[in-house]
Design an enzyme around this catalytic site. Structure first.
Site, PDB file in Angstrom:
ATOM      1  N   ASP A  62       0.838  -1.189   0.000  1.00 16.29           N
ATOM      2  CA  ASP A  62       0.000   0.000   0.000  1.00 16.29           C
ATOM      3  C   ASP A  62       0.879   1.247   0.000  1.00 16.29           C
ATOM      4  O   ASP A  62       2.004   1.229   0.524  1.00 16.29           O
ATOM      5  CB  ASP A  62      -0.901   0.035   1.240  1.00 16.29           C
ATOM      6  N   ARG A  63       0.357   2.317  -0.547  1.00 15.75           N
ATOM      7  CA  ARG A  63       1.098   3.579  -0.639  1.00 15.75           C
ATOM      8  C   ARG A  63       1.720   3.974   0.705  1.00 15.75           C
ATOM      9  O   ARG A  63       2.887   4.363   0.783  1.00 15.75           O
ATOM     10  CB  ARG A  63       0.164   4.693  -1.133  1.00 15.75           C
TER      11      ARG A  63
END
Length: 269
Positions: free
Chosen positions: A109-110
């Site tokens: 995830d970012r």
């Protein structure tokens, strides 16, 4: 100046996040100062891009130098990196692709920092994808959660359903895909607990959603977390790090069998 070409129809913001971490870090400022050009024309707001559009980012030397990841290990077949939080996995792949041939294997995830592995040859790509499918690559995370865990150590089983429209998942006792998450409490603090989390299955948002389901959401998680705690501590990114990758590999990558790569990043609050 950094220049890229859009390969599909997409918004400028999404394109930026996926191709240039350095431009993504400064996206709003670059727009405000007119330092982004689409097909040679300055743009001052997010806009749609068409496949084939050329995008120029006028970055300063300092902006270009901001690190999105560090390389932990590299040879002729693979590269292992330590990704910063706030960086799309796709942007890491984009930068690696500028250096030479690269193959995307898995993502974080970012706002999850930590260890990722990429292939540099087709043979290595096949070997790594097979290892992930057959659970011969173990993923271990560090997580800071709000509250206390039910036990000091446990292997928890639940079921996960995706809600594509809302870009989130739901956890239950009996609906969806089976997930298995192991945790060990490393430290208990006044409001939080530091965990070592081992994934036995690798589903979207598994750690964040499963820990929240168990009553101890990841600190800073804006999707599944404790909003009151996050506001009080001014947290906008989850305190979650992909801390270690342990490899069990065969064939062309057998020389990496038994190797473990660890992130140098630590959780702070």
């Amino acid at each position: 100046m950094k220049t890229y070409e859009a390969k599909e129809n997409v918004t400028l913001k999404t394109f930026t996040d996926n191709v240039s971490a350095q431009a993504s870090f400064r996206f709003r400022i670059l727009l405000k100062e007119g330092r982004i050009k689409v097909n040679g024309k300055r743009v001052l707001s997010d806009c749609p891009l068409m496949a084939g559009d050329r995008v120029d980012y006028l970055l300063t030397a300092k902006e270009e130098a901001k690190e999105a990841f560090s390389v932990l290990y590299e040879d002729g077949n693979v590269v292992v990196v330590d990704k910063a939080d706030g960086v799309n996995s796709e942007a890491v792949f984009s930068e690696l692709s500028e250096r030479g041939e690269a193959y995307f294997i898995h993502r974080l995830d970012r706002n999850t920092a930590g260890v990722m592995i990429f292939a540099k040859t087709k043979e290595a790509e096949d070997a790594l994808l097979s290892a992930f499918r057959n659970r011969r690559i173990q993923k271990i995370y560090s997580a800071l959660v709000v509250g206390r865990m039910p036990e000091k150590h446990a292997v928890e089983v639940a079921y996960l359903e995706k809600d594509e429209k809302k870009s989130l998942v739901r956890i239950s006792k009996d609906r969806g895909e089976k997930i298995v998450t192991e945790y060990e409490v490393l430290e208990e603090r006044e409001e939080t607990s530091l965990l070592r989390v081992t994934l036995h299955t690798g589903k979207t948002h598994q750690i964040r959603a499963h820990l929240a389901y168990l009553g101890a959401p990841v600190a800073g998680d804006t999707k599944y977390g404790n909003n009151g705690f996050n506001r009080t501590h001014n947290l906008t990114r989850q305190r979650l790090i992909a801390k270690e990758l342990r490899l069990e590999l065969t064939g062309a990558l057998s020389y990496l069998n038994g190797k473990a790569f660890r992130s140098e990043r630590e959780i702070k609050i």
